[in-house]
Design an enzyme around this catalytic site. Structure first.
Site, short mmCIF file in Angstrom:
data_model
loop_
_atom_site.label_atom_id
_atom_site.label_comp_id
_atom_site.label_asym_id
_atom_site.label_seq_id
_atom_site.Cartn_x
_atom_site.Cartn_y
_atom_site.Cartn_z
N ASP A 1 0.97 -1.23 -0.01
CA ASP A 1 0.10 0.04 -0.01
C ASP A 1 1.12 1.32 0.10
O ASP A 1 1.94 1.23 0.41
CB ASP A 1 -0.97 0.13 1.26
CG ASP A 1 -0.10 -0.26 2.49
OD1 ASP A 1 0.78 -1.15 2.59
OD2 ASP A 1 -0.63 0.46 3.47
N GLU B 1 -0.42 -1.94 5.14
CA GLU B 1 0.42 -2.03 6.24
C GLU B 1 0.35 -0.63 7.09
O GLU B 1 0.35 -0.39 8.43
CB GLU B 1 1.82 -2.07 5.79
CG GLU B 1 2.83 -2.20 7.13
CD GLU B 1 3.35 -0.74 7.70
OE1 GLU B 1 3.30 -0.64 8.77
OE2 GLU B 1 3.47 0.34 6.91
#
Length: 394
Positions: A81, A139
């Site tokens: 991400d 994350e």
């Protein structure tokens, strides 16, 4: 022999790894929204002939089974991400999604692990055991993709004996890596506070209950929890980065809003501190005629690198790169959801150097000027492949 094979394969795929990283960097996606990123990873795994399972919506898990007999399993993890940051770098691979940027290197982690997968696939006949590839979403945002993937069984069927993660480090020169055994990164909690009073004219404070003054006392007092209640041998950090009073030069507002973070490396103390902070803030507000809503959102636990595993993979890194290129790391009070893996399995989270002062690649992560020296890929893919094969006992 295997080391030289890996180094040769790493050299051969370097351009592909860079191209993958630049594609991902140009098309970043926020936590829990990594749909195109996930699809891209899936296509690359398809090209390698690897089957995969979807987890936590956008996460992918693939297995590479060595052809020699062994029931050992090791997991390698990369996150995917990006962050809500507008990139200001003027590079050919600049983010095309305005307001979204790979400012923490997750594009590098993913492309590197894809490269490692390519190396391991080419060497299946050379090792025994199974390598589990974990491409993890989210994350950067609570509750963290790691926690969701663990709940969905990423560490089962088969169960890995160890989990290894790699993260870029702009403080370390490209070509080097860093390790720390034991406690390495902090837990992280988000704090949201509203202090209530009674607003009014700034020239008539006697008619008001000033939430700004109450907030000032709370902020100062809370720091004594760190300086006088925490064990000085165990690091703790309490910081408030947002304070909104929204009054004026002559207007006392009705309320003040705060946001902060609390970090430590001791779970027992972490819970005790939550109680102390809430009790202190509410008590101060009440004693001064106001009130306080003090909310703590519990985040990631602290990250611990298992001693024996870390010593083992560090030794493999020294063999692969040379001892002069393997550094000692200090405690890092930032947080990472890789910590969830480390709480339930033997784990090692190490740092990949990406700094290059001559190219002016020095910016910290989470900044709009962050970038990496892509020469780091000359070691990252092969190093992780070598550590995996050696840790499997080959």
């Amino acid at each position: 022999m295997i080391k030289e094979q890996i180094q040769q394969l790493s050299k051969g795929i370097f351009n592909d790894v860079v191209a993958n990283r630049r594609h991902l960097h140009s098309h970043p996606e926020l936590s829990f929204q990594e749909y195109e990123t996930s699809a891209f990873i899936g296509r690359k795994l398809d090209e390698l002939g690897l089957t995969y399972q979807k987890m936590a919506d956008n996460g992918l898990v693939a297995l590479i089974k060595g052809e020699k007999p062994s029931d050992k399993v090791i997991a390698l993890r990369a996150d995917m991400d990006a962050l809500p940051i507008t990139e200001v770098n003027e590079v050919a691979y600049k983010s095309q999604n305005i307001g979204v940027m790979h400012a923490c290197g997750h594009d590098a982690h993913t492309s590197s692990l894809l490269g490692t997968a390519k190396i391991l696939t080419a060497l299946k006949s050379q090792f025994g055991g199974t390598v589990k590839l974990i491409f993890q979403p989210a994350e950067e945002k609570l509750p963290g993709g790691a926690s969701l993937m663990i709940k969905e069984g990423v560490l089962e069927n088969p169960k890995p004996q160890a989990v290894i993660g790699q993260h870029v480090m702009p403080l370390i020169d490209a070509g080097k890596v860093g390790f720390r055994a034991g406690k390495y990164m902090a837990s992280t909690d988000e704090i949201y506070v509203t202090v209530y009073g009674k607003g009014g004219h700034g020239a008539q404070p006697q008619q008001n209950i000033d939430p700004v003054i109450i907030t000032a006392h709370i902020l100062t007092a809370l720091q004594t929890i760190i300086s006088r209640s925490a064990d000085p041998k165990s690091p703790s950090v309490l910081s408030f980065g947002k304070v909104i009073a929204n009054g004026a030069t002559n207007v006392i507002p009705n309320e003040v809003y705060l946001e902060g973070t609390f970090r430590t490396m001791d779970e027992k103390w972490r819970s005790e501190a939550h109680v102390k902070m809430k009790k202190m803030a509410e008590g101060i507000a009440e004693s001064m005629g106001g009130s306080c809503d003090f909310n703590i959102v519990r985040g990631y636990p602290f990250l611990i690198n298992e001693e024996k595993l870390t010593a083992s993979v560090r030794g493999f890194a020294e063999d692969y790169l040379g001892k002069e290129n393997v550094l000692d790391l200090d405690i890092w009070m930032a947080a990472e959801d890789f910590a969830y893996y480390s709480q339930v399995a033997d784990s090692c989270f190490y740092r990949l150097g990406t700094r290059n002062e001559s190219r002016r690649i020095t910016s910290s992560v989470h900044t709009p000027t962050f970038d990496i020296d892509e020469d780091a890929f000359k070691i990252s893919t092969g190093l992780m492949a070598y550590m995996a094969i050696k840790q499997l006992g080959n």
